[in-house]
Every structure is written in structure tokens, then in C-alpha cells.
Design an enzyme around this catalytic site. Sequence first.
Site, PDB file in Angstrom:
ATOM      1  N   HIS A   1      -2.398  -6.246 -14.073  1.00  0.00           N
ATOM      2  CA  HIS A   1      -3.782  -6.148 -14.550  1.00  0.00           C
ATOM      3  C   HIS A   1      -3.889  -5.462 -15.911  1.00  0.00           C
ATOM      4  O   HIS A   1      -3.121  -4.562 -16.225  1.00  0.00           O
ATOM      5  CB  HIS A   1      -4.636  -5.394 -13.527  1.00  0.00           C
ATOM      6  CG  HIS A   1      -4.729  -6.123 -12.216  1.00  0.00           C
ATOM      7  ND1 HIS A   1      -4.060  -5.689 -11.090  1.00  0.00           N
ATOM      8  CD2 HIS A   1      -5.372  -7.260 -11.877  1.00  0.00           C
ATOM      9  CE1 HIS A   1      -4.316  -6.534 -10.102  1.00  0.00           C
ATOM     10  NE2 HIS A   1      -5.109  -7.496 -10.551  1.00  0.00           N
TER      11      HIS A   1
ATOM     12  N   LYS B   1      -8.442 -17.735  -0.528  1.00  0.00           N
ATOM     13  CA  LYS B   1      -9.691 -16.969  -0.346  1.00  0.00           C
ATOM     14  C   LYS B   1     -10.827 -17.897   0.071  1.00  0.00           C
ATOM     15  O   LYS B   1     -11.640 -17.557   0.936  1.00  0.00           O
ATOM     16  CB  LYS B   1     -10.054 -16.227  -1.642  1.00  0.00           C
ATOM     17  CG  LYS B   1      -9.092 -15.109  -2.015  1.00  0.00           C
ATOM     18  CD  LYS B   1      -9.227 -13.934  -1.077  1.00  0.00           C
ATOM     19  CE  LYS B   1      -8.306 -12.773  -1.439  1.00  0.00           C
ATOM     20  NZ  LYS B   1      -8.419 -11.642  -0.498  1.00  0.00           N
TER      21      LYS B   1
ATOM     22  N   TYR C   1      -3.857 -18.891  -4.595  1.00  0.00           N
ATOM     23  CA  TYR C   1      -4.550 -17.637  -4.290  1.00  0.00           C
ATOM     24  C   TYR C   1      -6.044 -17.888  -4.089  1.00  0.00           C
ATOM     25  O   TYR C   1      -6.632 -17.510  -3.078  1.00  0.00           O
ATOM     26  CB  TYR C   1      -4.329 -16.626  -5.427  1.00  0.00           C
ATOM     27  CG  TYR C   1      -5.242 -15.427  -5.345  1.00  0.00           C
ATOM     28  CD1 TYR C   1      -4.995 -14.403  -4.436  1.00  0.00           C
ATOM     29  CD2 TYR C   1      -6.374 -15.313  -6.168  1.00  0.00           C
ATOM     30  CE1 TYR C   1      -5.844 -13.316  -4.338  1.00  0.00           C
ATOM     31  CE2 TYR C   1      -7.217 -14.236  -6.074  1.00  0.00           C
ATOM     32  CZ  TYR C   1      -6.953 -13.233  -5.162  1.00  0.00           C
ATOM     33  OH  TYR C   1      -7.804 -12.159  -5.062  1.00  0.00           O
TER      34      TYR C   1
ATOM     35  N   GLY D   1       0.830  -1.216   0.000  1.00  0.00           N
ATOM     36  CA  GLY D   1       0.000   0.000   0.000  1.00  0.00           C
ATOM     37  C   GLY D   1       0.858   1.257   0.000  1.00  0.00           C
ATOM     38  O   GLY D   1       2.091   1.184   0.071  1.00  0.00           O
TER      39      GLY D   1
ATOM     40  N   ASN E   1     -13.576  -8.282 -11.721  1.00  0.00           N
ATOM     41  CA  ASN E   1     -12.378  -7.488 -12.008  1.00  0.00           C
ATOM     42  C   ASN E   1     -12.549  -6.023 -11.627  1.00  0.00           C
ATOM     43  O   ASN E   1     -13.231  -5.277 -12.336  1.00  0.00           O
ATOM     44  CB  ASN E   1     -12.005  -7.622 -13.485  1.00  0.00           C
ATOM     45  CG  ASN E   1     -11.484  -9.006 -13.801  1.00  0.00           C
ATOM     46  OD1 ASN E   1     -12.195  -9.999 -13.659  1.00  0.00           O
ATOM     47  ND2 ASN E   1     -10.233  -9.086 -14.205  1.00  0.00           N
TER      48      ASN E   1
ATOM     49  N   ARG F   1      -1.983 -17.175 -20.864  1.00  0.00           N
ATOM     50  CA  ARG F   1      -1.405 -17.156 -19.519  1.00  0.00           C
ATOM     51  C   ARG F   1      -1.986 -18.352 -18.749  1.00  0.00           C
ATOM     52  O   ARG F   1      -3.202 -18.562 -18.786  1.00  0.00           O
ATOM     53  CB  ARG F   1      -1.761 -15.837 -18.826  1.00  0.00           C
ATOM     54  CG  ARG F   1      -1.163 -15.676 -17.451  1.00  0.00           C
ATOM     55  CD  ARG F   1      -1.335 -14.263 -16.910  1.00  0.00           C
ATOM     56  NE  ARG F   1      -2.724 -13.924 -16.617  1.00  0.00           N
ATOM     57  CZ  ARG F   1      -3.119 -12.765 -16.099  1.00  0.00           C
ATOM     58  NH1 ARG F   1      -2.231 -11.811 -15.842  1.00  0.00           N
ATOM     59  NH2 ARG F   1      -4.392 -12.527 -15.863  1.00  0.00           N
TER      60      ARG F   1
ATOM     61  N   PHE G   1      -9.414  -5.968   3.500  1.00  0.00           N
ATOM     62  CA  PHE G   1      -8.858  -6.021   2.140  1.00  0.00           C
ATOM     63  C   PHE G   1      -7.453  -6.609   2.119  1.00  0.00           C
ATOM     64  O   PHE G   1      -7.031  -7.124   1.083  1.00  0.00           O
ATOM     65  CB  PHE G   1      -8.742  -4.608   1.549  1.00  0.00           C
ATOM     66  CG  PHE G   1     -10.053  -3.921   1.303  1.00  0.00           C
ATOM     67  CD1 PHE G   1     -10.776  -4.166   0.146  1.00  0.00           C
ATOM     68  CD2 PHE G   1     -10.563  -3.022   2.226  1.00  0.00           C
ATOM     69  CE1 PHE G   1     -11.983  -3.531  -0.090  1.00  0.00           C
ATOM     70  CE2 PHE G   1     -11.772  -2.383   2.002  1.00  0.00           C
ATOM     71  CZ  PHE G   1     -12.487  -2.634   0.846  1.00  0.00           C
ATOM     72  N   ALA G   2      -6.690  -6.441   3.221  1.00  0.00           N
ATOM     73  CA  ALA G   2      -5.250  -6.746   3.189  1.00  0.00           C
ATOM     74  C   ALA G   2      -5.012  -8.183   2.745  1.00  0.00           C
ATOM     75  O   ALA G   2      -5.633  -9.109   3.257  1.00  0.00           O
ATOM     76  CB  ALA G   2      -4.653  -6.527   4.574  1.00  0.00           C
TER      77      ALA G   2
ATOM     78  N   SER H   1     -12.941 -13.470  -3.842  1.00  0.00           N
ATOM     79  CA  SER H   1     -12.604 -13.347  -5.262  1.00  0.00           C
ATOM     80  C   SER H   1     -13.352 -14.389  -6.090  1.00  0.00           C
ATOM     81  O   SER H   1     -13.615 -15.503  -5.621  1.00  0.00           O
ATOM     82  CB  SER H   1     -11.100 -13.572  -5.422  1.00  0.00           C
ATOM     83  OG  SER H   1     -10.774 -13.728  -6.784  1.00  0.00           O
TER      84      SER H   1
ATOM     85  N   GLY I   1      -3.727 -20.733 -16.328  1.00  0.00           N
ATOM     86  CA  GLY I   1      -4.770 -20.550 -15.313  1.00  0.00           C
ATOM     87  C   GLY I   1      -5.811 -19.502 -15.649  1.00  0.00           C
ATOM     88  O   GLY I   1      -6.668 -19.193 -14.814  1.00  0.00           O
ATOM     89  N   ASP I   2      -5.774 -18.912 -16.860  1.00  0.00           N
ATOM     90  CA  ASP I   2      -6.777 -17.901 -17.248  1.00  0.00           C
ATOM     91  C   ASP I   2      -8.021 -18.584 -17.820  1.00  0.00           C
ATOM     92  O   ASP I   2      -7.975 -19.120 -18.930  1.00  0.00           O
ATOM     93  CB  ASP I   2      -6.209 -16.991 -18.352  1.00  0.00           C
ATOM     94  CG  ASP I   2      -5.624 -15.704 -17.813  1.00  0.00           C
ATOM     95  OD1 ASP I   2      -5.902 -15.369 -16.651  1.00  0.00           O
ATOM     96  OD2 ASP I   2      -4.895 -15.039 -18.564  1.00  0.00           O
TER      97      ASP I   2
HETATM   98  N1  UFG Z   1      -4.441  -9.828 -19.926  1.00  0.00           N
HETATM   99  C1  UFG Z   1      -3.747  -9.684 -21.117  1.00  0.00           C
HETATM  100  N2  UFG Z   1      -2.573  -9.006 -21.080  1.00  0.00           N
HETATM  101  C2  UFG Z   1      -2.047  -8.461 -19.936  1.00  0.00           C
HETATM  102  C3  UFG Z   1      -2.778  -8.602 -18.739  1.00  0.00           C
HETATM  103  C4  UFG Z   1      -3.967  -9.304 -18.769  1.00  0.00           C
HETATM  104  O1  UFG Z   1      -4.164 -10.154 -22.164  1.00  0.00           O
HETATM  105  O2  UFG Z   1      -0.960  -7.871 -19.996  1.00  0.00           O
HETATM  106  C5  UFG Z   1      -5.728 -10.520 -19.963  1.00  0.00           C
HETATM  107  C6  UFG Z   1      -5.760 -11.722 -19.045  1.00  0.00           C
HETATM  108  O3  UFG Z   1      -5.359 -12.870 -19.732  1.00  0.00           O
HETATM  109  C7  UFG Z   1      -7.236 -11.767 -18.654  1.00  0.00           C
HETATM  110  C8  UFG Z   1      -7.689 -10.306 -18.709  1.00  0.00           C
HETATM  111  O4  UFG Z   1      -6.708  -9.648 -19.470  1.00  0.00           O
HETATM  112  O5  UFG Z   1      -7.951 -12.475 -19.595  1.00  0.00           O
HETATM  113  C9  UFG Z   1      -7.770  -9.672 -17.343  1.00  0.00           C
HETATM  114  O6  UFG Z   1      -6.569  -9.934 -16.648  1.00  0.00           O
HETATM  115  P1  UFG Z   1      -6.209  -9.261 -15.249  1.00  0.00           P
HETATM  116  O7  UFG Z   1      -4.832  -9.726 -14.881  1.00  0.00           O
HETATM  117  O8  UFG Z   1      -6.460  -7.797 -15.321  1.00  0.00           O
HETATM  118  O9  UFG Z   1      -7.294  -9.853 -14.263  1.00  0.00           O
HETATM  119  P2  UFG Z   1      -7.632 -11.384 -13.951  1.00  0.00           P
HETATM  120  O10 UFG Z   1      -8.970 -11.640 -14.548  1.00  0.00           O
HETATM  121  O11 UFG Z   1      -6.553 -12.309 -14.294  1.00  0.00           O
HETATM  122  O12 UFG Z   1      -7.592 -11.374 -12.359  1.00  0.00           O
HETATM  123  C10 UFG Z   1      -8.521 -10.702 -11.575  1.00  0.00           C
HETATM  124  C11 UFG Z   1      -7.898 -10.334 -10.238  1.00  0.00           C
HETATM  125  C12 UFG Z   1      -7.441 -11.569  -9.509  1.00  0.00           C
HETATM  126  C13 UFG Z   1      -8.542 -12.530  -9.385  1.00  0.00           C
HETATM  127  C14 UFG Z   1      -9.193 -12.799 -10.720  1.00  0.00           C
HETATM  128  C15 UFG Z   1     -10.418 -13.652 -10.596  1.00  0.00           C
HETATM  129  O13 UFG Z   1      -6.805  -9.498 -10.451  1.00  0.00           O
HETATM  130  O14 UFG Z   1      -6.996 -11.192  -8.217  1.00  0.00           O
HETATM  131  O15 UFG Z   1      -9.575 -11.565 -11.340  1.00  0.00           O
HETATM  132  O16 UFG Z   1     -11.246 -13.054  -9.685  1.00  0.00           O
HETATM  133  F1  UFG Z   1      -8.108 -13.709  -8.908  1.00  0.00           F
END
Ligand code: UFG
Length: 324
Positions: free
Chosen positions: A189, A145, A141, A37, A170, A281, A73-74, A117, A283-284
Site C-alpha cells: 500500500h 468479494k 480478489y 495477523g 482505501n 501497475r 475481516f479475515a 471492497s 489493473g489500477d
Molecule cells: N501506488 C504507487 N506506488 C506504490 C504503491 C501504490 O504509486 O508503491 C499507487 C497505486 O498505483 C494506486 C495508489 O497508489 O494508484 C494506491 O495504491 P494502494 O496499493 O495503496 O491501494 P489500491 O488502491 O491499489 O488498493 C486498495 C486496497 C485493495 C482494494 C482496492 C480497491 O488495498 O484491497 O483499494 O478497493 F482492492
Amino acid sequence: MRRVAVTGGAGYIGSHMCKQLADHGHDVIVIDDLSSGHREAVRWGRLVQCSLLDAPALSLALRDARCDAVIHFAGAIAVGESVDDPLRHYAINVGGSLNLLRAMRDADVRRIVFSSSAAIFGEPRQAFIDEAHPIDPISPYGRSKAMVERMLQDAASAYGIGAVALRYFNAAGAEPSATIGESHEPETHLIPRLLRAARDGLQVEIYGDDHPTPDGTCIRDYVHVDDLCSAHLAALDHLDARAGFHAFNLGNGNGCSVREVIAAVRAVTGRAVDVRVAGRRAGDPARLVACTDRVRAGLGWKPATPALEAIVESAWRWHRAPAY
Ligand code: UFG
């Protein structure tokens, strides 16, 4: 008027929460160790610099705070890092929450709203994820949660603590005056990365365009940070009338693809943003979108800023000249 302790109140969502609490006339105490923070983000309420891992100091802080609720939130947020160093994530997210619940029990603080989350659901089995969706996280992660949610359920029934878990989709955007905003290091993000790229002329990678979605890029449910925070205020009201554990999925219920976000960033900034398609990426999930029926009916919550362009516009006001 309430007196609310906000853990992680120096962070992105936490600092927006503090502003909103103060705007509604509530007293705020920020509990944050400033490990991620920002001191500059603590502008509403006093800062108690304390780690959730320091149980004695945390107990003291909570007793001194004389608060009637905690908004928690922490925590560690990087999904990839949680795979590489799971025990660190469990220590911070599970161990920290355990210390917090003990401190609450000892200080007789009986309400908590917890930042959970959508990651607790793992690979989605339905287009709009409702609260009945199986909890089956696929990263440490997400598991951390989910574990805290279980702890909250048990603490709620044993100690009469009222608990609400809000499963964020998100979070994005910034409050209108853009005096606080999203500032993570490293930034992983999508929206802040694109806005930094627009500002500094950098390139952003699209993590795969071969997902099973209409344009091949991942779909997410982006929700304005102030709308997330207003749900926490509604959750505190909810607990005034109820004990027990309650969980709500918190998104707008609109899915936007990575390509749609890029188009919004180009439209809002008026700048060409250089992107390149890279591999997926790990796990997406292809699509993560909330079913919002329960949060709307149960908390009377409604997003004020659901449109993607408006969310991106508010984030751009912060990112073009961030204060920290
Ligand atoms: N993405 C890209 N390029 C980047 C970054 C992200 O293409 O440089 C894509 C990711 O693959 C994803 C989307 O953009 O499809 C959003 O990615 P973010 O990293 O912004 O967010 P996430 O959906 O991965 O993660 C968010 C929170 C996590 C949480 C997750 C599920 O940041 O803490 O949602 O709730 F776990």
C-alpha cells in the site's frame, strides 16, 4: 452491550475494530489464524486461534463464543497475488466465508458485517461511485468479494441473517495512541510504503504519471481506519432494526492523487522522500472515489478524520516506531 466475534481481529483494520468495540463497552472474541495477523495486536478480547478453512473448529469457536454478531475481516487482500493464484484467494475469501456463514447459521448468530471492497466495481464508470454502479470486478480478489456479497444476500433471505457489506475504498492511518497500526508483509500500500521510505531513507515508485487525471497519477479515496470502524458500529445498530442484506460504499468522497499523498507525507514527516516514476501497475483504475450519500443517510455515518494530512499524521505516529 454486544458480544461480537471479529474474524481477522489480529489484522490491521480488525484490531482497530476490536479496540473501538471495547471502547464502547462491548465484549470481543477474536477469531484469527495469525497467518497474516499479529498476536501483539490482540489486546481487546480473547484470541481463538482458528482458520476459517477449518470448518469444524470454526463451528465450535462460534458456538463457544455465544456472540450476537460477527464482523468479518479475515481474508486475502493482495490484488496482484489473486491474479497469480486465484484458487487460493477463492478458497480463503469465498470458502472461508461459506464456512463462517454455515457456522453462524448453526450457532444461531443472526448478524454479520462484511469487509467488502471498491474492487467489486472494476473499472469505474462514474467519478463518484455509488451503490447503483454495476458490479463488474476485474481481479479474482474483486470477484471473491462480489461472490461473498451474493452469498450474504442469499443467506439473508433464506436464514433470516441480517447482513451489511461495507465496500471499503482505501483504508489508512492508525488509532491515536499508535499502539496498533498497519503492518503487512509484504507491504504493497502507498501510504505505509511512503512512511517506511521516510523512516528508512528508501525510494518509492510512482506507478505511472500518465493516467487521465490532473497530475497524471492515480486518485484514491483514503479513509481513516477509525472512521471505517465507526461505520461497522453503525452497521450493527442498523441491523438491530432490520433483517436482509444492505450494502454501503465506504469512503470520504475526497479524491487524492499519488502526488498529493507524497506531498502530505513530506509535510507530515518533515523528510525528503525519494520517489521515481515507474510504469503503471496492471489493473489500477485512474480514479476510485466513493459517493458517500447512502452511507451518510443510511447509517448516520460521518468521518471524524477526513483530511489527508491528519490521516497520514496518525499513520506516521505508528510507522516511526511500530510495535510489530
Ligand atoms: N501506488 C504507487 N506506488 C506504490 C504503491 C501504490 O504509486 O508503491 C499507487 C497505486 O498505483 C494506486 C495508489 O497508489 O494508484 C494506491 O495504491 P494502494 O496499493 O495503496 O491501494 P489500491 O488502491 O491499489 O488498493 C486498495 C486496497 C485493495 C482494494 C482496492 C480497491 O488495498 O484491497 O483499494 O478497493 F482492492
